[in-house]
Design an enzyme around this catalytic site. Structure first.
Site, PDB file in Angstrom:
ATOM      1  N   ASP A 709       1.170  -1.201  -0.023  1.00 17.11           N
ATOM      2  CA  ASP A 709       0.035   0.235   0.116  1.00 17.11           C
ATOM      3  C   ASP A 709       0.606   1.188   0.054  1.00 17.11           C
ATOM      4  O   ASP A 709       2.449   0.795   0.312  1.00 17.11           O
ATOM      5  CB  ASP A 709      -1.114  -0.304   0.728  1.00 17.11           C
ATOM      6  CG  ASP A 709      -2.328   0.947   0.718  1.00 17.11           C
ATOM      7  OD1 ASP A 709      -1.915   2.250   0.532  1.00 17.11           O
ATOM      8  OD2 ASP A 709      -2.562   0.869   1.629  1.00 17.11           O
TER       9      ASP A 709
HETATM   10  C1  BGC Z   1      -4.592   3.821   0.202  1.00 16.43           C
HETATM   11  C2  BGC Z   1      -4.954   2.200  -1.213  1.00 16.43           C
HETATM   12  C3  BGC Z   1      -5.137   3.521  -2.393  1.00 16.43           C
HETATM   13  C4  BGC Z   1      -2.905   3.867  -2.697  1.00 16.43           C
HETATM   14  C5  BGC Z   1      -3.106   4.901  -3.079  1.00 16.43           C
HETATM   15  C6  BGC Z   1      -3.806   3.667   0.006  1.00 16.43           C
HETATM   16  O1  BGC Z   1      -3.599   5.170   0.615  1.00 16.43           O
HETATM   17  O2  BGC Z   1      -4.937   2.619   1.644  1.00 16.43           O
HETATM   18  O3  BGC Z   1      -6.090   2.455  -0.919  1.00 16.43           O
HETATM   19  O4  BGC Z   1      -5.153   3.139  -3.270  1.00 16.43           O
HETATM   20  O5  BGC Z   1      -3.575   4.998  -1.349  1.00 16.43           O
HETATM   21  O6  BGC Z   1      -4.458   5.838  -3.712  1.00 16.43           O
END
Ligand code: BGC
Length: 764
Positions: A709
């Site tokens: 993530d």
């Molecule tokens: C989130 C993800 C997301 C990523 C990119 C993270 O903060 O948990 O679900 O895809 O950011 O924006």
């Protein structure tokens, strides 16, 4: 078009008919509206107040008619050209002569909301304004029928509240006053709830003065129109709950532990999540207002001719569904099994299969068929009561129930007998908690758990014996079969290799970075983009996209084919905007109503979660866009998510929190999986060799690549060792090179990650 031209050159090439764009096209927005109406759940409709017809006069109360929330916030937010709110929807119906609206109210709400927005309040987080007596009296003089609207917003990075009058799970004091003011004056009252997750139902469930309730979820950019479609009977509701609606927040078995600590979450309720708890534990049974699977229609259905039988390794179920009412509509047939309690203890009922009929005309009958493997009824024995680290079918009688909610079923005559305890899959202990003091049993009591050791050891990555090609090769040569991927990778220097295992700068309209980007070898910089409710492009790019309904609503459709269509439509928008990886589906379990991102996730049930996610992945990847099943795993709380440890038994992990991912991986092979921020039993998800290498790849046969993530707190080389192939949205080049030089990681370990990244790029 040449391979990767879009990814390399970002051409302006619309993908629609006659040179038109598919992004936010009429067709996609119509799909969004239709899906929204299909997943809204009619909870109550006494006296047949709905649908509204014949020019009925209506007064609409509550700021939510204007402050309508299309979806949640954070990375799941979608930038759109417009949003159609509830008032817009009802106004359209008025124009069609179906209803008449008391117009005095909308001006008031609009004005009040605009004032609050100007003062910095966000859509969905505004205060319910107080109505004047005069306004109430005028509305009551106009009609005896009122609609009460309530909305809720939540987002990434924060959790919701569950205290009385919090204006979140519960009504705020000002909302309650508005409701009482309306109930004092109107004989016919309908409530419409616009929320991404569970909220309190007691105020309408226990009040006969509110005769109809539509749980409208967050329905995307035309959700207000979809609400009006249902209220006026242009669409017959067919959504069914995918979460149990209990009487109070404290009735959920995870409510106490949810806020116990910011540093950890202890999953004491174990596998008894949602209906697995409420249907099983005696004292909990009566704590339900609306059960899992429940949802009303404007017509009636009869489920008959239920036939359950075994054939080979599967249980087959067939039934007939007849529309016995006088309006066309769809029904969802649900099959539950009940396993013997045995030594392990089991939920009283578990969803085994489901099928949604298409539209049935009045009087029409349709047959439905469902099937599921016998082995899917096994339980995971993590402590060795029957056989340690194995899925077992305990001996005894397995029963089957068919109906249209977990509480409205008919028991099938057929029962499946297991003569002696049978191991259906022998596995090994993975990611077990070192210390979880207790966990719930099927009678609601707790058993003490012994501390346990995790002994898995990492198997070093085998070095490939390929050698670099004689002449420098480009990635396209690999794609065209002229050079093997192993040989291609051998020509990369250590620096080039390490440069591929972290995110690359944004290009075009992307805002979540890319991967690849080694021009020298023709490796394109493949952009990622957020979901799940639609392609998210930042406002300043001036590209608006289609906002589909939130994931919970979509799950309430019980219609995987619809999820396939939405996956394909969203992926086309991703492709048209020259990106390659869509960061969806999000598929964590609704462990507790307060998780701030529940709107992005499907359900409390892993089967629904897995089936819906798999269908969406198939749709996305049909467009040669990579899906990313996220967040792997047990990311069920937002507060302190980068450092919070989810302490959970291996049984609950496997049967609940991993199960949806397992179904999705086995059924649809997403090209990427995103590990979560949190720790699982003491190890960060992205550094978790047990979960990524042993379970995801080893046990389930996942063939894709794993991304972190975004901007997590883990150490990159440890992630690579765990099999987490890439760090997003950027990495720490020097620290990985240092780890390589220090012998903490080998070139072979990195080559394997790069190989999986390049394999993914070649699928695009
Ligand atoms: C989130 C993800 C997301 C990523 C990119 C993270 O903060 O948990 O679900 O895809 O950011 O924006």
């Amino acid at each position: 078009m040449n391979k990767w031209s879009r990814l390399k050159y970002s051409p302006c090439l619309p993908m629609g008919r006659d040179g038109r764009c598919v992004t936010a096209s009429d067709e996609h927005i119509a799909l969004s509206r239709a899906a929204a109406a299909d997943g809204m759940v009619l909870l109550k409709n006494e006296n047949g107040l709905l649908p509204l017809r014949g020019g009925k006069r209506i007064a609409v109360f509550g700021k939510a008619q204007y402050d309508y929330v299309k979806g949640g916030g954070g990375s799941g937010y979608v930038t759109v050209d417009y949003v159609r709110n509830i008032y817009d929807g009802l106004k359209l119906k008025e124009a069609e002569g179906k209803i008449e609206l008391f117009d005095g109210l909308i001006g008031f709400y609009k004005n009040e909301m605009e004032k609050q927005y100007a003062a910095g309040k966000e859509n969905g987080l505004t205060e319910e304004p107080e109505l004047s007596q005069d306004m109430l009296d005028r509305a009551a003089a106009y009609t005896d029928t009122a609609i009460i609207t309530i909305c809720r917003f939540s987002g990434e990075g924060w959790d919701r509240h569950g205290e009385p009058y919090d204006g979140d799970f519960y009504l705020s004091r000002s909302e309650e006053k508005m409701v009482n003011d309306v109930l004092d004056r109107f004989a016919n009252v309908i409530a419409v709830i616009n929320a991404g997750a569970q909220t309190d139902t007691e105020w309408y469930h226990s009040d006969s003065r509110i005769s109809s309730v539509l749980y409208a979820w967050q329905g995307g950019m035309e959700g207000g129109l979809a609400i009006a479609d249902i209220l006026c009977g242009d669409v017959n509701p067919s959504g069914k709950l995918v979460d149990t609606f209990a009487k109070r927040f404290s009735d959920y078995p995870s409510s106490e532990s949810f806020s116990e600590s910011d540093d950890y979450v202890k999953y004491y309720e174990d596998i008894y999540v949602g209906y697995r708890y409420f249907e099983t534990v005696k004292d909990a049974y009566g704590r339900v207002n609306y059960p899992f699977g429940f949802g009303l229609s404007y017509t009636d259905f009869k489920i008959s001719d239920i036939d359950v039988y075994k054939d080979g390794d599967n249980i087959h179920v067939s039934a007939k569904v007849t529309n016995t009412g006088d309006m066309s509509g769809k029904e969802v047939v649900q099959v539950y099994f009940s396993a013997p309690q045995g030594k392990l203890g089991k939920p009283a009922l578990e969803l085994a299969a489901f099928s949604k009929t298409g539209i049935l005309e009045p009087g029409e009958t349709r047959a439905v068929y469902m099937t599921f493997p016998i082995s899917s009824m096994s339980s995971y024995d993590d402590t060795g009561k029957v056989q340690k680290s194995a899925y077992v079918l305990e001996k005894g009688c397995y029963k089957f129930y068919v109906g249209n909610s977990v509480r409205n079923t008919v028991k099938a005559d057929y029962e499946y007998m297991v003569e002696s305890d049978t191991v259906t899959e022998q596995l090994t202990q993975q990611a077990a908690p070192r210390r979880l003091e207790k966990r719930m049993l099927s009678d609601g009591s707790f058993e003490t758990l012994e501390p346990c050791e995790n002994n898995t050891s990492r198997i070093p990555s085998p070095a490939s014996d390929a050698s670099a090609p004689a002449e420098p090769a480009m990635l396209i040569d690999v794609y065209e079969g002229k050079v093997t991927l192993d040989s291609f990778i051998k020509q990369l220097t250590d620096d080039e290799l390490v440069g591929l295992v972290y995110g690359q700068p944004n290009t075009g309209v992307a805002n979540t970075s890319g991967m690849g980007n080694l021009e020298k070898y023709g490796i394109p910089n493949v952009m990622t983009a957020d979901g799940p409710a639609g392609l998210r492009i930042n406002k300043e790019c001036e590209v608006t996209t289609t906002a589909f309904p939130c994931a919970t609503l979509l799950a309430c459709t019980w219609d995987p084919e619809l999820l396939y269509s939405i996956g394909a439509a969203g992926a086309k928008e991703v492709k048209e905007n020259n990106m390659g990886i869509w960061l969806t589906p999000a598929m964590n379990i609704h462990r507790n109503p307060l998780c701030g991102r529940n709107f992005e996730y499907f359900s409390e049930d892993p089967l629904i979660t897995g089936k819906m996610a798999a269908a969406k992945v198939r749709g996305i990847q049909s467009q040669h866009i990579a899906a990313s099943a996220k967040h792997f795993c047990a990311n069920n709380k937002e507060k302190n998510r980068l450092e919070s440890d989810s302490i959970v038994s291996e049984r609950a992990l496997r049967e609940i929190y991993l199960k949806g991912f397992e179904i999705c991986v086995k059924e649809s092979q997403p090209w990427t999986v995103m590990s979560s921020y949190n720790l699982i039993n003491g190890t960060r998800a992205s550094e978790n060799y047990d979960l990524i290498t042993n379970v995801l790849r080893g046990e389930w046969g996942f063939e894709g690549m794993v991304t972190t993530d975004w901007a997590n707190s883990a150490e990159e080389y440890k992630e690579l060792l765990a099999g987490n192939d890439i760090k997003m949205p950027f990495g720490y080049h020097d620290s990985v090179i240092a780890a390589l030089n220090d012998g903490k990681i080998t070139r072979a370990d990195i080559e394997i990650c790069v190989k999986r990244i390049l394999e993914m790029i070649m699928k695009l």
